[in-house]
Design a protein around this motif. Structure first.
Motif, PDB file in Angstrom:
ATOM      1  N   SER A 128       0.848  -1.186   0.000  1.00 12.44           N
ATOM      2  CA  SER A 128       0.000   0.000   0.000  1.00 12.44           C
ATOM      3  C   SER A 128       0.885   1.239   0.000  1.00 12.44           C
ATOM      4  N   THR A 129       0.285   2.387  -0.220  1.00 11.48           N
ATOM      5  CA  THR A 129       1.067   3.624  -0.191  1.00 11.48           C
ATOM      6  C   THR A 129       1.652   3.872   1.198  1.00 11.48           C
ATOM      7  N   GLN A 130       0.948   3.463   2.241  1.00 10.53           N
ATOM      8  CA  GLN A 130       1.456   3.672   3.595  1.00 10.53           C
ATOM      9  C   GLN A 130       2.725   2.869   3.845  1.00 10.53           C
ATOM     10  N   ASP A 131       2.888   1.754   3.137  1.00  5.17           N
ATOM     11  CA  ASP A 131       4.091   0.933   3.279  1.00  5.17           C
ATOM     12  C   ASP A 131       5.320   1.592   2.664  1.00  5.17           C
ATOM     13  N   ALA A 133       6.435   4.387   3.643  1.00  2.75           N
ATOM     14  CA  ALA A 133       7.103   5.131   4.705  1.00  2.75           C
ATOM     15  C   ALA A 133       8.512   4.587   4.885  1.00  2.75           C
ATOM     16  N   VAL A 157       2.801  10.685   3.839  1.00  6.79           N
ATOM     17  CA  VAL A 157       3.627   9.472   3.890  1.00  6.79           C
ATOM     18  C   VAL A 157       5.086   9.900   4.054  1.00  6.79           C
ATOM     19  N   GLU A 210      -7.086   5.551  -1.737  1.00 10.66           N
ATOM     20  CA  GLU A 210      -6.729   6.966  -1.725  1.00 10.66           C
ATOM     21  C   GLU A 210      -7.714   7.815  -2.521  1.00 10.66           C
TER      22      GLU A 210
END
Length: 309
Positions: A128-131, A133, A157, A210
């Motif tokens: 995911s986009t959060q990963d 980070a 992020v 998102e």
């Protein structure tokens, strides 16, 4: 494409405009396209070919993408440019940090839908986009619409770094672990990405989570699109975000020139679809005039009314 080769090609393309100013030279059009290996430049080349065949000599310019194309059109160095609808909208409003002064572009037509493609190595634990980070990301080349979208997508992020690379450079960096993800905007499958995925397993990250946030801030210019199973080796469909691609021009573009381009879009549609295109052929009247918040140029309106009433 090397920086030197791109500079040579761009100079040659812009030279087309200079040649048009020579006494007795035929009128020529410059179409600001995109990066080597992507749909923008291939589509621009196909359009230039069709215009030339029908008596309007034209050339496609390799560029960094949407932002650079707007600058070329604004400055009179390109007749028209392929531009993502969200970037055009921001440019017209003067809300883009890279283009703070409003640019009053008009549309020649909506040509196809772009898929925002966020790509990572398959073996990495990024889903995911959060990963992302703590990871290094290339959100597109400088001057590209992907870079504008990437900044919006990655808001909040805490990445380890942002590196703006063209597609081929980003693929090389992804393969050699210099970056952990790349963002690309284009049709699916994009040839350069498909070639890479055939020898190096990748994962296309879903972006549907998102969508509501982006629509809430930037409007309906964004919508959900499904990348079919099998693209880049995916076992199932992946929902990403789509953005329409417009051909844009300056308000003072000659009516007859814009009419010729619009007529070509409407009558030579079959010759304007890039060979590997999947889900990118939108060249019919209903889609051509669906330019959202960007008004059609009078020459384009005249062409569509003449052709379809």
């Amino acid at each position: 494409m090397t920086a030197t080769r791109r500079a040579v090609l761009r100079a040659a393309g812009i030279g087309v405009l200079a040649a048009a100013c020579s006494p007795g030279a035929p009128p020529r059009l410059a179409i600001a396209g995109g990066e080597d290996g992507g749909f923008y430049l291939e589509f621009a080349g196909l359009l230039a070919t069709q215009l030339s065949v029908h008596g309007r000599p034209a050339a496609a310019l390799p560029t960094g993408g949407s932002v650079e194309n707007i600058q070329l059109v604004r400055d009179g160095r390109a007749t028209v440019g392929l531009t993502l609808a969200d970037v055009v909208d921001g440019a017209r409003r003067g809300t883009l940090p890279v283009l703070p002064a409003p640019v009053p572009l008009l549309a020649v037509g909506r040509v196809y839908e772009n898929y925002m493609q966020l790509v990572v190595r398959a073996e990495d634990g990024i889903r995911s986009t959060q990963d992302l980070a703590g990871r290094v990301v290339s959100p597109g080349a400088v001057g590209s619409g992907a870079a504008v979208f990437g900044e919006r997508l990655l808001t909040g992020v805490p990445t380890a770094g942002i590196v703006h690379l063209p597609l081929r450079g980003a693929l090389d960096a992804l393969e050699h672990h210099r970056i952990d993800a790349l963002l690309w905007s284009g049709g699916v499958p994009t040839p350069a990405l498909a070639d890479f995925a055939a020898r190096r397993p990748v994962r296309l990250l879903p972006l549907d989570g998102e969508l509501a946030r982006l629509q809430g801030t930037f409007g309906e210019v964004y919508r959900g699109l499904a990348v079919p199973a099998g693209v880049y080796g995916a076992t199932g469909a992946v929902t990403t975000i789509g953005v329409a691609n417009l051909i844009t021009c300056a308000p003072d573009a000659p009516d007859d020139v814009v009419d010729a381009i619009a007529t070509t879009l409407a009558t030579a549609a079959a010759q304007l679809v890039p060979r590997p295109a999947l889900g990118t052929h939108y060249l019919d009247l209903g889609s051509l005039i669906g330019t959202g918040s960007v008004p059609l140029h009078p020459g384009a309106r005249a062409a569509y009314r003449r052709l379809h009433g």
